[in-house]
Design a protein around this motif. Structure first.
Motif, PDB file in Angstrom:
ATOM      1  N   UNK A 141       0.859  -1.190   0.000  1.00  0.00           N
ATOM      2  CA  UNK A 141       0.000   0.000   0.000  1.00  0.00           C
ATOM      3  C   UNK A 141       0.882   1.222   0.000  1.00  0.00           C
ATOM      4  N   UNK A 142       0.677   2.131   0.961  1.00  0.00           N
ATOM      5  CA  UNK A 142       1.552   3.315   1.007  1.00  0.00           C
ATOM      6  C   UNK A 142       2.683   3.144   2.014  1.00  0.00           C
ATOM      7  N   UNK A 143       2.793   1.955   2.610  1.00  0.00           N
ATOM      8  CA  UNK A 143       3.830   1.696   3.614  1.00  0.00           C
ATOM      9  C   UNK A 143       5.031   1.000   2.980  1.00  0.00           C
ATOM     10  N   UNK A 144       6.227   1.446   3.362  1.00  0.00           N
ATOM     11  CA  UNK A 144       7.440   0.720   2.973  1.00  0.00           C
ATOM     12  C   UNK A 144       7.980   0.051   4.221  1.00  0.00           C
ATOM     13  N   UNK A 145       8.263  -1.236   4.138  1.00  0.00           N
ATOM     14  CA  UNK A 145       8.856  -1.905   5.297  1.00  0.00           C
ATOM     15  C   UNK A 145       9.906  -2.903   4.863  1.00  0.00           C
ATOM     16  N   UNK A 146      10.917  -3.028   5.714  1.00  0.00           N
ATOM     17  CA  UNK A 146      11.987  -3.980   5.427  1.00  0.00           C
ATOM     18  C   UNK A 146      11.785  -5.206   6.303  1.00  0.00           C
ATOM     19  N   UNK A 147      11.724  -6.352   5.687  1.00  0.00           N
ATOM     20  CA  UNK A 147      11.516  -7.594   6.438  1.00  0.00           C
ATOM     21  C   UNK A 147      12.770  -8.471   6.365  1.00  0.00           C
ATOM     22  N   UNK A 148      12.916  -9.332   7.364  1.00  0.00           N
ATOM     23  CA  UNK A 148      14.040 -10.274   7.421  1.00  0.00           C
ATOM     24  C   UNK A 148      13.454 -11.660   7.751  1.00  0.00           C
ATOM     25  N   UNK A 161       6.768 -16.422  -3.087  1.00  0.00           N
ATOM     26  CA  UNK A 161       5.336 -16.144  -2.860  1.00  0.00           C
ATOM     27  C   UNK A 161       4.618 -15.439  -3.986  1.00  0.00           C
ATOM     28  N   UNK A 162       5.219 -15.392  -5.195  1.00  0.00           N
ATOM     29  CA  UNK A 162       4.543 -14.916  -6.411  1.00  0.00           C
ATOM     30  C   UNK A 162       4.157 -13.436  -6.346  1.00  0.00           C
ATOM     31  N   UNK A 163       4.886 -12.673  -5.536  1.00  0.00           N
ATOM     32  CA  UNK A 163       4.669 -11.222  -5.503  1.00  0.00           C
ATOM     33  C   UNK A 163       3.361 -10.799  -4.860  1.00  0.00           C
ATOM     34  N   UNK A 164       2.806 -11.629  -3.988  1.00  0.00           N
ATOM     35  CA  UNK A 164       1.470 -11.337  -3.458  1.00  0.00           C
ATOM     36  C   UNK A 164       1.476 -10.615  -2.109  1.00  0.00           C
ATOM     37  N   UNK A 165       2.658 -10.394  -1.522  1.00  0.00           N
ATOM     38  CA  UNK A 165       2.685  -9.707  -0.220  1.00  0.00           C
ATOM     39  C   UNK A 165       3.062  -8.242  -0.350  1.00  0.00           C
ATOM     40  N   UNK A 166       3.433  -7.800  -1.528  1.00  0.00           N
ATOM     41  CA  UNK A 166       3.836  -6.408  -1.733  1.00  0.00           C
ATOM     42  C   UNK A 166       4.801  -6.329  -2.897  1.00  0.00           C
ATOM     43  N   UNK A 167       5.105  -5.099  -3.282  1.00  0.00           N
ATOM     44  CA  UNK A 167       6.079  -4.907  -4.364  1.00  0.00           C
ATOM     45  C   UNK A 167       7.469  -4.965  -3.752  1.00  0.00           C
ATOM     46  N   UNK A 168       8.315  -5.829  -4.285  1.00  0.00           N
ATOM     47  CA  UNK A 168       9.701  -5.910  -3.813  1.00  0.00           C
ATOM     48  C   UNK A 168      10.452  -4.737  -4.436  1.00  0.00           C
ATOM     49  N   UNK A 418      -2.328  -8.336   1.778  1.00  0.00           N
ATOM     50  CA  UNK A 418      -2.966  -7.688   0.608  1.00  0.00           C
ATOM     51  C   UNK A 418      -4.454  -8.061   0.622  1.00  0.00           C
ATOM     52  N   UNK A 419      -5.204  -7.565   1.634  1.00  0.00           N
ATOM     53  CA  UNK A 419      -6.572  -8.052   1.837  1.00  0.00           C
ATOM     54  C   UNK A 419      -7.518  -7.783   0.654  1.00  0.00           C
ATOM     55  N   UNK A 420      -7.244  -6.738  -0.109  1.00  0.00           N
ATOM     56  CA  UNK A 420      -8.148  -6.418  -1.239  1.00  0.00           C
ATOM     57  C   UNK A 420      -7.728  -7.101  -2.536  1.00  0.00           C
ATOM     58  N   UNK A 421      -6.734  -7.984  -2.441  1.00  0.00           N
ATOM     59  CA  UNK A 421      -6.256  -8.754  -3.598  1.00  0.00           C
ATOM     60  C   UNK A 421      -5.856  -7.856  -4.761  1.00  0.00           C
ATOM     61  N   UNK A 422      -5.235  -6.721  -4.423  1.00  0.00           N
ATOM     62  CA  UNK A 422      -4.838  -5.813  -5.490  1.00  0.00           C
ATOM     63  C   UNK A 422      -3.626  -6.324  -6.266  1.00  0.00           C
ATOM     64  N   UNK A 423      -2.920  -7.298  -5.675  1.00  0.00           N
ATOM     65  CA  UNK A 423      -1.708  -7.803  -6.319  1.00  0.00           C
ATOM     66  C   UNK A 423      -1.937  -9.106  -7.090  1.00  0.00           C
ATOM     67  N   UNK A 424      -3.196  -9.523  -7.171  1.00  0.00           N
ATOM     68  CA  UNK A 424      -3.486 -10.802  -7.845  1.00  0.00           C
ATOM     69  C   UNK A 424      -3.133 -10.733  -9.331  1.00  0.00           C
ATOM     70  N   UNK A 425      -2.545 -11.801  -9.835  1.00  0.00           N
ATOM     71  CA  UNK A 425      -2.143 -11.891 -11.247  1.00  0.00           C
ATOM     72  C   UNK A 425      -3.030 -12.915 -11.973  1.00  0.00           C
ATOM     73  N   UNK A 426      -2.798 -13.064 -13.270  1.00  0.00           N
ATOM     74  CA  UNK A 426      -3.568 -14.052 -14.038  1.00  0.00           C
ATOM     75  C   UNK A 426      -3.346 -15.460 -13.495  1.00  0.00           C
ATOM     76  N   UNK A 427      -2.106 -15.767 -13.080  1.00  0.00           N
ATOM     77  CA  UNK A 427      -1.809 -17.103 -12.541  1.00  0.00           C
ATOM     78  C   UNK A 427      -2.613 -17.351 -11.254  1.00  0.00           C
TER      79      UNK A 427
END
Ligand SMILES: Cc1cc2nc3c(=O)[nH]c(=O)nc-3n(C[C@H](O)[C@H](O)[C@H](O)COP(=O)(O)OP(=O)(O)OC[C@H]3O[C@@H](n4cnc5c(N)ncnc54)[C@H](O)[C@@H]3O)c2cc1C
Length: 437
Positions: A141-148, A161-168, A418-427
């Motif tokens: 969304x509008x948050x940037x976070x660094x995960x480990x 995870x097919x890019x479904x948790x956020x934009x890398x 990504x509760x609104x499934x905005x990152x869902x792809x064709x796959x």
């Protein structure tokens, strides 16, 4: 996303059998990305529909390609998501380092390598790409976070995870020490299936992969060439590196017809002398053998092609042999067929690798190939194996969900991220991976 410039365009994955049309933006700087509302992709070297979004817009991350930091003492490198593996393979060895894991194409980006948790010719030693990632910066969304890896569920839902948790946006990666810029490669002929499996199984080389003649039948079923390699000191003079070539147009449908493929494979097998041979090869040629022929996917013509890749447990080589037999007698196989032993390493819930043997074969996109791949998927499931989502364009949702034992954990973590499934792809939609179970 107001600063982004959009262009509605048709686009496809590497196999070109599945296509999408929609607005694409190619940001030049991460400042242009103020909100993550669209699925992201790299160089679309995934074969099927993982990088496609025909339901809306998508972000092409390939221009976010800056190296942010490189500690040449520790080999820790931080880079934007669009940096390619081949860029790292070119610049890091000069400083004595190399990505620990590299897929068979250097065009894969860091974002794509993480989102697919890719594996290389050293998977049996070094595991998957994600196991060497120390931190990932995500735009959610509008948050940037660094995960480990300490962010356990979100981490495991992100890597592979097919890019479904956020934009890398970027990642910090631990590179491996690297003694030189060339490879000492030993090529050995395997005359049949049993010998091929035995050679792969017995190898203690750092890098090991088998090319399989997927057209050979009868006593020759499974014959091929096993390549074992080590990094060697020094580098080969540039004169030995031939220049790049491109396939200028879609090839006619007979270009990869069965007799041509059989003849090609026959020659390719016999290029290695019976007693085998050892030779030095430039590093990029060994790791990315097809990359010098740009747009080679056009060889399959306008209809494109599919790749089938599965992995089965170590005690299921007979099941894999049955698949090789079905492929060899179908008259549909292409010269691009690979057999490899895998280790246990995997980094995320939906990571493809598992201990066992993996087989990958390309097929032209024809109705008979579609039927054959459905049968191969069925045999894979029956053997307790799984198919690779970076390659898939035909699988069924229920089969894929059953193949991935951590699927439910991935889905729960992704729905939170990504509760609104905005990152869902064709796959994701084709396989119903984010539909309620
Ligand atoms: C010739 C060839 C050989 C190959 N060999 C191997 C191999 O040996 N081993 C292997 O594992 N794979 C292999 N592959 C597959 C390839 O490594 C993967 O498909 C890889 O993901 C491609 O990277 P990409 O940057 O093109 O990603 P894309 O194909 O563009 O995207 C892949 C996935 O990552 C997601 N994604 C990409 N970038 C981002 C981002 N910045 N943020 C969030 N999500 C993102 C996309 O949504 C998509 O789901 C090969 C492919 C080819 C064409």
């Amino acid at each position: 996303m107001t600063d982004l410039r959009w262009k509605t365009t048709p686009y496809a994955g590497w196999g070109r059998a599945l296509k999408a049309t929609g607005p694409l933006a190619r940001p030049d700087t991460r400042n242009e990305l103020t909100e993550a509302a669209f699925p992201a992709h790299g160089n679309r070297r995934s074969y099927g529909d993982a990088p496609l979004n025909s339901a809306g817009a998508a972000l092409d991350m390939s221009r976010l390609d800056r190296i942010i930091a490189f500690d040449t003492k520790t080999g820790v490198l931080e880079a934007e998501a669009g940096v390619t593996i081949s860029t790292l393979a070119r610049i890091c060895p000069v400083k004595g380092w190399l990505p620990a894991v590299m897929p068979g194409t250097g065009f894969a980006t860091i974002g794509g390598a993480i989102a697919m948790d890719v594996h290389g010719k050293n998977h049996h030693n070094k595991g998957s790409f994600g196991q060497h990632v120390k931190a990932i910066t995500l735009l959610q969304g509008s948050e940037t976070r660094t995960i480990t890896p300490k962010d356990k569920t979100l981490w495991q839902a992100t890597v592979g995870g097919l890019g479904q948790t956020g934009i890398i946006l970027s990642a910090r990666i631990q590179l491996s020490p690297c003694a030189g810029r060339q490879m000492r490669v030993t090529e050995t002929r395997a005359s049949d299936w049993a010998e091929h499996i035995a050679l792969l199984d017995a190898s203690d080389a750092t890098y090991c992969v088998g090319w399989i003649d997927a057209t050979a039948t009868g006593d020759a079923l499974g014959r091929g060439i096993v390549e074992e390699a080590e990094i060697a000191a020094g580098s080969l003079p540039p004169a030995q590196t031939p220049t790049s070539r491109a396939v200028p147009f879609n090839a006619p449908h007979f270009a990869l017809a069965a007799p041509i493929v059989r003849a090609f494979n026959q020659l390719y097998y016999h290029r290695v002398p019976e007693e085998g041979r050892t030779l030095l090869r430039p590093m990029q040629d060994f790791f990315f053998p097809l990359d010098r022929i740009h747009d080679w996917n056009r060889l399959y013509g306008r209809r494109g092609f599919h790749q089938f890749q599965c992995v089965v447990p170590p005690d299921q080589t007979d099941a894999l042999r049955a698949m090789a037999e079905a492929i060899a007698t179908s008259g549909l196989a292409s010269p691009l067929a690979v057999l490899k032993k895998m280790g246990k390493g995997r980094a995320g819930y939906l990571s493809f690798p598992m201990e066992g043997f993996t087989l990958a074969v390309d097929f032209p996109n024809r109705p008979a190939a579609v039927q054959l791949i459905a049968e191969l998927d069925r045999l894979t499931e029956a053997a307790g194996g799984r198919i690779y989502l970076a390659k898939d364009s035909l699988g069924s949702g229920s089969t894929v969900r059953a193949m991935y034992p951590d699927y439910a954990a991935w889905r729960d973590a992704v729905e939170k991220a990504d509760p609104d499934q905005r990152l869902a792809t064709d796959l994701i939609r084709r396989l119903g991976l984010r539909s309620p179970s």
